[in-house]
Design a protein around this motif. Structure first.
Motif, PDB file in Angstrom:
ATOM      1  N   CYS A 167       0.830  -1.210   0.000  1.00 42.43           N
ATOM      2  CA  CYS A 167       0.000   0.000   0.000  1.00 42.43           C
ATOM      3  C   CYS A 167       0.863   1.260   0.000  1.00 42.43           C
ATOM      4  CB  CYS A 167      -0.938   0.019   1.197  1.00 42.43           C
ATOM      5  SG  CYS A 167      -2.242  -1.208   1.100  1.00 42.43           S
ATOM      6  N   CYS A 219      -5.636   0.366   2.458  1.00 48.61           N
ATOM      7  CA  CYS A 219      -6.521  -0.083   1.395  1.00 48.61           C
ATOM      8  C   CYS A 219      -5.713  -0.358   0.136  1.00 48.61           C
ATOM      9  CB  CYS A 219      -7.555   1.009   1.132  1.00 48.61           C
ATOM     10  SG  CYS A 219      -9.049   0.399   0.398  1.00 48.61           S
ATOM     11  N   ASP A 220      -6.028  -1.470  -0.506  1.00 47.54           N
ATOM     12  CA  ASP A 220      -5.413  -1.833  -1.784  1.00 47.54           C
ATOM     13  C   ASP A 220      -6.542  -2.280  -2.705  1.00 47.54           C
ATOM     14  OD1 ASP A 220      -3.558  -2.481  -3.789  1.00 47.54           O
ATOM     15  OD2 ASP A 220      -3.380  -4.541  -3.038  1.00 47.54           O
ATOM     16  N   GLY A 233      -9.986  -3.055  -3.796  1.00 55.95           N
ATOM     17  CA  GLY A 233     -11.197  -3.398  -3.052  1.00 55.95           C
ATOM     18  C   GLY A 233     -10.945  -4.195  -1.791  1.00 55.95           C
ATOM     19  N   HIS A 234      -9.696  -4.272  -1.353  1.00 54.05           N
ATOM     20  CA  HIS A 234      -9.351  -5.003  -0.127  1.00 54.05           C
ATOM     21  C   HIS A 234      -8.726  -4.038   0.870  1.00 54.05           C
ATOM     22  CE1 HIS A 234      -9.578  -8.154  -3.181  1.00 54.05           C
ATOM     23  NE2 HIS A 234      -9.952  -8.926  -2.180  1.00 54.05           N
ATOM     24  N   TRP A 235      -8.986  -4.268   2.121  1.00 53.19           N
ATOM     25  CA  TRP A 235      -8.414  -3.406   3.141  1.00 53.19           C
ATOM     26  C   TRP A 235      -8.007  -4.207   4.360  1.00 53.19           C
ATOM     27  CZ3 TRP A 235     -13.500  -3.160   1.568  1.00 53.19           C
ATOM     28  CH2 TRP A 235     -14.477  -3.512   2.504  1.00 53.19           C
ATOM     29  N   PHE A 291      -8.352  -8.581   7.679  1.00 54.16           N
ATOM     30  CA  PHE A 291      -8.367  -8.405   6.232  1.00 54.16           C
ATOM     31  C   PHE A 291      -9.810  -8.500   5.788  1.00 54.16           C
ATOM     32  CE2 PHE A 291      -4.011  -9.862   6.803  1.00 54.16           C
ATOM     33  CZ  PHE A 291      -3.317  -9.053   5.916  1.00 54.16           C
ATOM     34  N   SER A 344     -12.991  -7.217   2.586  1.00 52.72           N
ATOM     35  CA  SER A 344     -13.390  -6.645   1.301  1.00 52.72           C
ATOM     36  C   SER A 344     -14.904  -6.688   1.244  1.00 52.72           C
ATOM     37  CB  SER A 344     -12.780  -7.422   0.136  1.00 52.72           C
ATOM     38  OG  SER A 344     -13.446  -8.660  -0.041  1.00 52.72           O
ATOM     39  N   PHE A 345     -15.451  -6.140   0.174  1.00 54.18           N
ATOM     40  CA  PHE A 345     -16.904  -6.193   0.016  1.00 54.18           C
ATOM     41  C   PHE A 345     -17.374  -7.565  -0.424  1.00 54.18           C
ATOM     42  CE2 PHE A 345     -16.275  -1.531  -0.643  1.00 54.18           C
ATOM     43  CZ  PHE A 345     -16.980  -1.133   0.478  1.00 54.18           C
ATOM     44  N   THR A 346     -16.461  -8.419  -0.888  1.00 54.91           N
ATOM     45  CA  THR A 346     -16.863  -9.710  -1.448  1.00 54.91           C
ATOM     46  C   THR A 346     -16.430 -10.913  -0.627  1.00 54.91           C
ATOM     47  OG1 THR A 346     -14.874  -9.722  -2.828  1.00 54.91           O
ATOM     48  CG2 THR A 346     -16.894  -8.824  -3.820  1.00 54.91           C
ATOM     49  N   ASP A 347     -15.400 -10.769   0.215  1.00 64.40           N
ATOM     50  CA  ASP A 347     -14.881 -11.905   0.985  1.00 64.40           C
ATOM     51  C   ASP A 347     -15.256 -11.776   2.448  1.00 64.40           C
ATOM     52  OD1 ASP A 347     -13.538 -12.820  -1.350  1.00 64.40           O
ATOM     53  OD2 ASP A 347     -11.831 -11.525  -0.891  1.00 64.40           O
TER      54      ASP A 347
END
Length: 130
Positions: free
Chosen positions: A11, A64-65, A67-69, A118, A120-123
């Motif tokens: 990041c 943040c990287d 869509g993952h943070w 860790f 994200s919006f998807t995991d």
């Protein structure tokens, strides 16, 4: 811990949150190091962030990287050893014009009782204690 370090390094800039009284304070940071099995950050003793961490060591980090943070909660513990300062600064040649190990201003803090998440919006969130 290596995965956390790698994410923060990738990041480049992360955000460190402290408190001053009842007021949250957030600022960009960029230093991170692994020394003697602990994750470290670095700042200057003259900065408000140093005073805030010493007054209340409870901090949060967010990076943040795409869509993952990553969010980290921890206690920041001051390590006054010159060896820890040198190890940190060896990884940041650009800072060596402003900071020197043992100069009375350079400070390194390691993260104690840390919880990294860790997400994200998807995991599903993944939590690491270190």
């Amino acid at each position: 811990m290596q995965e956390i370090y790698d994410f923060l390094k990738k990041c480049g800039t992360y955000f460190l949150a402290t408190t001053e009284g009842s007021q949250p304070r957030v600022r960009p940071f960029g230093t991170v190091d692994i020394f003697e099995g602990r994750l470290y950050i670095q700042t200057g003793k003259v900065k408000d962030v140093s005073k805030q961490m010493q007054s209340n060591p409870q901090i949060e980090i967010c990076a943040c990287d795409g869509g993952h943070w990553l969010r980290i909660t921890a206690a920041a513990v001051l390590d006054d050893r010159v060896e820890a300062q040198k190890h940190m600064l060896d990884g940041y040649p650009d800072l060596q014009s402003m900071y020197k190990p043992g100069d009375g201003n350079t400070q390194v803090f390691y993260l104690k009782d840390a919880v990294a998440t860790f997400a994200s919006f998807t995991d599903e969130p993944r939590v690491i204690h270190f």
